[in-house]
Enzyme design. Structure first.
Site, PDB file in Angstrom:
ATOM      1  CE  LYS A 276      -0.321   1.187   7.641  1.00  0.00           C
ATOM      2  NZ  LYS A 276      -1.114   1.379   6.421  1.00  0.00           N
TER       3      LYS A 276
ATOM      4  N   GLY B   4       0.819  -1.206   0.000  1.00  0.00           N
ATOM      5  CA  GLY B   4       0.000   0.000   0.000  1.00  0.00           C
ATOM      6  C   GLY B   4       0.848   1.249   0.000  1.00  0.00           C
TER       7      GLY B   4
ATOM      8  N   GLY C  79       2.615   7.679   3.418  1.00  0.00           N
ATOM      9  CA  GLY C  79       3.872   7.047   3.075  1.00  0.00           C
ATOM     10  C   GLY C  79       3.616   5.677   2.477  1.00  0.00           C
ATOM     11  CE  LYS C  80       7.976   4.282  -0.932  1.00  0.00           C
ATOM     12  NZ  LYS C  80       9.330   3.863  -1.381  1.00  0.00           N
ATOM     13  CB  ALA C  81       1.426  -0.193   3.884  1.00  0.00           C
TER      14      ALA C  81
ATOM     15  CG  ASP D  76      -7.474   7.598   7.542  1.00  0.00           C
ATOM     16  OD1 ASP D  76      -8.423   7.971   6.826  1.00  0.00           O
ATOM     17  OD2 ASP D  76      -6.403   7.155   7.084  1.00  0.00           O
TER      18      ASP D  76
END
Length: 493
Positions: free
Chosen positions: A33, A11, A16-18, A128
Site C-alpha cells: 500500500k 487497486g 493511494g495505490k495497491a 473501512d
C-alpha cells in the site's frame, strides 16, 4: 522499494495505490500500500508510525499478515501478504445462479467476526470494513485486510476532501457527524452480511444525498425467506439505527448458530487465547474492569481517538439537513465527553417527537370535528324528513275530511231528507224511503250504507269516489284546495 519488484497495480483509491510486488529475497508475492504523507505534519507522521507499528504486529489466521512498513520519497509503504483468491467483492459479483448457500455465508461471516473481534479486543477500530477489504486465500479461508489504514489516512490532505470508506457502508452516526466507534464497524459488518445474502448493497440510491437519507432512516429491502430466521434477525440487530442497541462482535459470536462454527477455523489453542477471560487482565489501562465479558469491552474503543483524527462529514458535504450540531475538532475531548453530542441529538429527537405528536393530535382533532359535523348534518336531515312526513299526513287527513264533506253534501242539501238519508215529511205516501233512525240506539230496520244511495245514482257515486281519491292526492302534493267537480246529484262542489 529496492527489495521488491513491481509486478502490476491491482487497486487504487482515496488512500493511494495497491501494488502487487515480488520479494527479491524469498520470491514470495506481496501487496504494498503506497500512501502519500508529504503534506502531513511531523506530529501526524509520528502518529501514523505508531499506528502502523501496532497493525504490523497483528497476528491472526483471519487477518492479512503485515510484513513491514517503511517511508520513502514522501510516501508511506505498508507491505502485507497477498491473497490469491481475490476479494469478496469480486467473488460476489461473479456469483451466478442465485445467492450463496446459507452455510457458505455463515462460514465467511464467522471468520470476518473472528478477525474483527481480535482487532476490537485490542482497542483498534477497522474503520473501512467492506467486501473489497475482505480477501480469500487460495485455500478458501477469509482474511480481513486494510484495518486501521483509514485511521492513518484520516489526517491526510487528500482525504480531507473525500469520504472515509465506501459510502454504501457508512453508518447513521457517521452521516450525522458523530464520532466513529466500534459500533460503526458493526454496522459495516451488517452491510457485508447483507451483501453476501442478496448480492447487492443494503443501501443504494441514485445520488449521495438520497443514499445518506436512506442510511439515516435505516430502510433496506428485506432478505429472502430462503435464509433462516436466525440470520434475518441478526441482520436486524446489526442495522439498529441507535449504535448503543447494536451488539458487539463478541456478542454476535455468542449466538448458538455461529459459535458452533468457530472450531472449524481456529485451533483449540487460539480459541483459548482469544476467548480466555485472562486476556482481559493483559489489556492496557483504559477503564476496562477485570472480569468483564468480551461483549462489554469494545465500547471503550472510541476513547483512543486522538484530536488530530478528523471525521469527514458526508451528510453536511452533500447538503443533507441534520439536527445535530457540529463538534469542534480542535478541542481535546476527555473520555466522558462523548455524552454531550448524544444529549444534543436526543434533544433534537425529543423536539422532533413533540412536533410529530402535535401533528397527530391536530389531525385527530380535525377528524373528530368532521365526524361531529357529519352527525349534525344527519340529524338535521332526519328532522327535515320527520317534518315532511308529519306535514304529508296532515295534508292527507285534511284531504280526506274535505272529501267526506263532499260526499255528505252530494244529495244537494244539508238536511238528511234532501240528501236521501232520512224519511220524507209525514212518513206517508207512495215511494216513501226507509226511515232513518237518529239516536244512540241502533235501528234494526236501518239499511246498510249502500242502500242509502238511490239505485239510479249508484254509478255516479262510484265515479265521484274515484275522483275524490285523485283530488286527495292532488291536494297532498300541491297544498291547494281541490277544483270543483260534478257531484252524483248533479251539483258542482
Amino acid at each position: 522499494m529496492e527489495k521488491y519488484e513491481k509486478l502490476k497495480k491491482i487497486g487504487e483509491g482515496s488512500f493511494g495505490k495497491a501494488i502487487l510486488v515480488k520479494s527479491k529475497e524469498d520470491g514470495h508475492q506481496y501487496v504494498i500500500k503506497e500512501i502519500g504523507i508529504s503534506r502531513m505534519s511531523s506530529r501526524e507522521r509520528q502518529e501514523s508510525r505508531k499506528e502502523v507499528a501496532v497493525l504490523a504486529n497483528m497476528s491472526h489466521p483471519n487477518i492479512v499478515q503485515y510484513k513491514e512498513s517503511f517511508e520513502e520519497a514522501g510516501c508511506l509503504y505498508i507491505v502485507m501478504d497477498y491473497c490469491e483468491g481475490g476479494d469478496l467483492f469480486r467473488k460476489i459479483n461473479s456469483q451466478r445462479g442465485g445467492p450463496f448457500p446459507e452455510e457458505q455465508v455463515l462460514d465467511w461471516f464467522v471468520q470476518i467476526c473472528l478477525a474483527l473481534k481480535h482487532v476490537h479486543d485490542r482497542k483498534i477500530l477497522h474503520r473501512d470494513i467492506k467486501s473489497q477489504n475482505i480477501f480469500l486465500t487460495k485455500h478458501g479461508a477469509v482474511q480481513l485486510g486494510d484495518f486501521g489504514i483509514a485511521r492513518v489516512l484520516n489526517s491526510t490532505v487528500e482525504l480531507a476532501r473525500t469520504c472515509i470508506g465506501t459510502p454504501y457502508y457508512l453508518s447513521p452516526e457517521i452521516c450525522e457527524n458523530k464520532p466513529y466507534n466500534n459500533k460503526s464497524d458493526i454496522w459495516a459488518l451488517g452491510c457485508v452480511l447483507y451483501e453476501m445474502c442478496t448480492l447487492k448493497h443494503a443501501f443504494e440510491a441514485g445520488n449521495m444525498k438520497n443514499l445518506v437519507l436512506k442510511i439515516i432512516r435505516g430502510s433496506y429491502p428485506p432478505v429472502s425467506l430462503h435464509y433462516s430466521q436466525d440470520l434475518r434477525s441478526l441482520l436486524g440487530l446489526l442495522f439498529r439505527r441507535n449504535p448503543r442497541e447494536r451488539p458487539s462482535v463478541g456478542t454476535v459470536l455468542q449466538k448458538p448458530f455461529l459459535s458452533c462454527r468457530i472450531h472449524k477455523f481456529l485451533s483449540p489453542q487460539i480459541i483459548a487465547q482469544e476467548f480466555s477471560p485472562a486476556f482481559l487482565h493483559k489489556q492496557p489501562p483504559g477503564g476496562v474492569a477485570p472480569g468483564l465479558p468480551a461483549a462489554k469491552r469494545p465500547a471503550q474503543a472510541s476513547t483512543l481517538l486522538s484530536p488530530a483524527q478528523k471525521i469527514t462529514k458526508p451528510a453536511a458535504k452533500y447538503g443533507v439537513p441534520l439536527a445535530a450540531r457540529r463538534v469542534s475538532e480542535g478541542a481535546r475531548r476527555p473520555r466522558v465527553a462523548a455524552a454531550p453530542p448524544q444529549r444534543r441529538v436526543s434533544h433534537a429527537e425529543d423536539e422532533r417527537k413533540k412536533h410529530e405528536d402535535a401533528v397527530r393530535k391536530k389531525r385527530a382533532e380535525l377528524l373528530e370535528k368532521e365526524r361531529k359535523h357529519k352527525e349534525q348534518v344527519l340529524l338535521l336531515k332526519a328532522g327535515q324528513v320527520k317534518s315532511y312526513e308529519r306535514e304529508k299526513m296532515n295534508r292527507i287527513n285534511q284531504a280526506r275530511e274535505q272529501g267526506w264533506k263532499h260526499v255528505l253534501g252530494a244529495s244537494g242539501g244539508g238536511s238528511p231528507e234532501r240528501k236521501g238519508f232520512g224519511k220524507r215529511a209525514g212518513g206517508a205516501g207512495p215511494g216513501a224511503g226507509p226511515s232513518l233512525c237518529i239516536g244512540p240506539a241502533p235501528c234494526p230496520e236501518q239499511a246498510p250504507p249502500s242502500a242509502i244511495v238511490p239505485a239510479h245514482g249508484r254509478a255516479a257515486y262510484d265515479h265521484y269516489h274515484t275522483n275524490l281519491s285523485r283530488e286527495g292526492v292532488f291536494l297532498l302534493l300541491s297544498g291547494r284546495s281541490p277544483p270543483k267537480t260534478q257531484t252524483p246529484s248533479g251539483r258542482k262542489s
